[in-house]
Scaffold this active site. Sequence first.
Site, short mmCIF file in Angstrom:
data_model
loop_
_atom_site.label_atom_id
_atom_site.label_comp_id
_atom_site.label_asym_id
_atom_site.label_seq_id
_atom_site.Cartn_x
_atom_site.Cartn_y
_atom_site.Cartn_z
N ARG A 108 -4.68 -8.34 -28.58
CA ARG A 108 -3.51 -9.10 -28.08
C ARG A 108 -4.19 -9.41 -26.63
NH1 ARG A 108 2.69 -8.27 -26.81
NH2 ARG A 108 2.75 -8.84 -28.82
N HIS A 135 1.06 -15.83 -33.18
CA HIS A 135 1.36 -14.29 -33.28
C HIS A 135 1.83 -14.13 -34.82
CE1 HIS A 135 2.87 -10.61 -32.12
NE2 HIS A 135 3.88 -11.02 -31.73
N GLN A 138 3.48 -11.05 -36.50
CA GLN A 138 5.05 -11.11 -36.35
C GLN A 138 5.53 -11.67 -37.36
OE1 GLN A 138 7.22 -10.24 -33.54
NE2 GLN A 138 8.92 -10.46 -35.10
N ASP A 231 12.96 -17.58 -29.45
CA ASP A 231 11.86 -16.60 -28.76
C ASP A 231 12.35 -17.30 -27.15
OD1 ASP A 231 9.95 -15.22 -27.78
OD2 ASP A 231 8.19 -16.63 -28.49
N CYS A 272 11.92 -12.40 -32.36
CA CYS A 272 10.55 -11.47 -32.17
C CYS A 272 10.72 -10.51 -31.25
CB CYS A 272 9.42 -12.31 -32.01
SG CYS A 272 9.34 -13.35 -30.48
N ARG A 312 7.98 -4.37 -38.17
CA ARG A 312 6.54 -4.78 -37.57
C ARG A 312 5.53 -3.63 -38.01
NH1 ARG A 312 5.49 -7.54 -32.91
NH2 ARG A 312 3.69 -7.82 -34.08
#
Length: 326
Positions: A108, A135, A138, A231, A272, A312
């Site tokens: 990440r 991402h 996700q 987001d 997310c 997740r």
Amino acid sequence: MPFNLKGRHFLTLKDHTSQEIDFLLQLSIKLKQDKYAGLRGKNLEGKNIALIFEKPSTRTRCAFVIACVDEGAHPEYLGKDDIQLGKKETVKDTARVLGRMFDGIQFRGFQHETVEGLAQYAGIPVWNGLTDRYHPTQVLADFMTVLEAKGKLQGIRFVYVGDGRNNMANSLMIGASKMGLDFRIVAPKVLFPAKELVKECQGFAEERNAKITITDDIATGVNAADVIYTDVWASMGEEAQIPERIKLLKNFQVNRSMFDQTGNPDCIFLHCLPAFHNTETKLAKQFPGICEVSEEIFESKHSQVFSEAENRVHTIKAVMVATLGK
Ligand code: CP
Ligand code: NVA
């Protein structure tokens, strides 16, 4: 029919076919059922997993750690101040060192090129846990949550509202175009996604009759939506732009009025996370008007954000098991 993803990287979703994405989603559902049934897997027994984090994380970090432990692997957290990467050592050298010690690497961080470099030189599977551009893990959790709520992905009217050119918007557009969704980005024109990426996704969209719409008109964008997704307005690394983003995006807040405009009482809300939805956090106190979603919608029956967060674990587990498992 199972797909062999052994040894493959997971960087953007662009390299995965819709059948492979389907397979990962079905495997995630199976792994979730197993976990609920109390069945502990051994698919990653004896594996060592490096977890590199240049940026902070709650969900992604915890999901990787829990998925590793659930399946018998050893996770090793490597924070930005713990390793030499970028300061004394190149991506290429770090990749080759970790590749000799570990069985898989999660990254990440900021530049997407870093995760590509790790993938190029490590010789072991590399998974993208978020970069400035994408991402992808996700998106698997998001789509799994849609499957649980709506029973299908094909034809689902999935509306992403807000910063239309961030890592989430980019990755959702790739995933949606591969999986046959009616995908819309509703954003101010200056925050529309890059034209080259939209064109690439339009290419993916043909196989499963997906539809991509990019608009700054909220009413047409959210019409008949099955899912509204948003987001944060400024992603990690963009904190200096928060005041400007608030000005640009204040009319794009997900709230009751926007939900009413969908005309669909069963429309669900996804995010997310982390989300600004009230003034309880430090940044929200510092920047009034930062909330991309109202408290009312975040806490409403429409909101599936905590199932999405839980998913997740199951989806990241599926990615590791599929690419590295026995
Ligand atoms: N959604 C997500 O990636 O959350 P974290 O930043 O907490 O990992
Ligand atoms: N766009 C957000 C996603 C966080 C999971 C960010 O990059 O900060």
